[in-house]
Scaffold this active site. Structure first.
Site, short mmCIF file in Angstrom:
data_model
loop_
_atom_site.label_atom_id
_atom_site.label_comp_id
_atom_site.label_asym_id
_atom_site.label_seq_id
_atom_site.Cartn_x
_atom_site.Cartn_y
_atom_site.Cartn_z
CB THR A 118 -0.91 0.04 1.23
OG1 THR A 118 -0.11 0.28 2.39
CG2 THR A 118 -1.65 -1.27 1.41
CB SER A 120 -0.50 4.15 4.10
OG SER A 120 -1.04 2.85 4.18
CB CYS A 121 2.00 0.32 5.50
SG CYS A 121 2.92 -0.88 6.47
N GLY A 122 4.98 0.50 3.58
CA GLY A 122 5.82 -0.33 2.72
C GLY A 122 6.16 -1.67 3.30
CB VAL A 123 6.29 -3.02 6.75
CG1 VAL A 123 6.58 -4.35 7.40
CG2 VAL A 123 7.34 -2.01 7.15
#
Length: 288
Positions: A118, A120-123
């Site tokens: 996403t 918003s969150c690369g993890v």
């Protein structure tokens, strides 16, 4: 080429006043599939633009490449097309294939994303936390960077002043790389994703043969997460500064690795969470 901002009709409502209908701009968000040697590696939602830098920075963050000579070429795949109502096919520019230099090992299968990353969150989608904590080729612990707090305090304003797309949409994160010695902004990139903006900056540094980024400061417009601290370390950047708060894990990683971590950098004030010796402080610290 894909747009970085999309025009849309909106209705603005204020209680007690007639509704107003007008055109507005939204930050564009489209998927980018990154392939290496023809094999799909990840799909990330990003703001189109600087895609080669984004791919290059992503590969640095994942420990696949470390210098410009390891990154051979990148090209958009001609097969990534969409057919409009008029029957005309056009390239979406949403699939990018990277070729590594001869002898460079391909990405380890453990870093392949199993689903969309996403904006918003690369993890999200990483096989495990071990894939995030990749060991960097560079160390920052002994980097001699030393910067005047007054110089550092000017970076957020410089960052905001350079956000051309944010001024139109109000919906983008930004990251920039500053020379810690001169205070000069070397590069600024915007994206709907915080990690994408940072990867674009790191990709610029890689493609311009500036890794490791000794004596530099990575400035970000949001908070400082563990992943952003990890990306700074992978690029050999000794200082990460953010206008908002860091996470506890980011602070822990920074302390262990010798990264200077600065948060709440707003106006003349800031909070230093690790390696405060890199800031030229006058007089003894107050205890409170």
């Amino acid at each position: 080429m894909s747009r970085i901002a999309a025009r849309r009709r909106v209705t603005r409502i204020t209680v007690g006043e007639p509704p107003r209908r007008r055109a507005d701009f939204l930050a564009a968000e489209e998927p980018l599939e990154i392939r290496v040697g023809g094999k799909a590696l990840t799909v990330t939602m990003r703001t189109p633009g600087s895609d080669v830098e984004l791919a290059a920075g992503f590969l640095v963050s994942e420990g696949v490449v470390h210098s410009a000579d390891e990154f051979a070429t990148a090209r958009y795949c001609d097969g990534a097309v969409t057919t409009g109502d008029d029957g005309v096919s056009t390239n979406t520019y949403n699939v990018l294939d990277v070729a590594l230099a001869p002898g460079v090992a391909p990405p380890d299968p453990s870093i392949e994303r199993n689903f969309y990353t996403t904006s918003s969150c690369g993890v999200c989608g990483k096989a495990s936390i071990d894939a995030v904590a990749t060991v960097s080729r560079y160390t920052v612990d002994e980097d001699p960077l030393r910067i005047d707090p007054a110089t550092l305090a000017g970076f957020p304003d410089a960052l905001r002043a350079g956000q051309a797309v944010f001024e139109r949409t109000g919906g983008l994160h930004a990251a920039a790389l500053f020379d810690g010695g001169t205070g000069e902004m070397l590069v600024l990139r915007e994206d709907v994703g915080r990690h994408n903006a940072v990867d674009k900056v790191i990709g610029w540094a890689l493609l311009n043969d500036r890794l490791p980024a000794r004596g530099c400061v990575l400035m970000v417009s949001g908070r400082a997460s563990f992943e952003l601290a990890q990306k700074a370390l992978m690029a050999g950047i000794p200082m990460l500064a953010a206008v908002s708060a860091p996470s506890s894990l980011a602070a822990e990683l920074a302390s262990e690795a010798g990264l200077t971590l600065v948060g709440f950098l707003r106006g003349p004030s800031m909070v230093v969470y690790s390696r405060e010796d890199r800031l030229a402080l006058d007089g003894p610290s107050a205890i409170g």
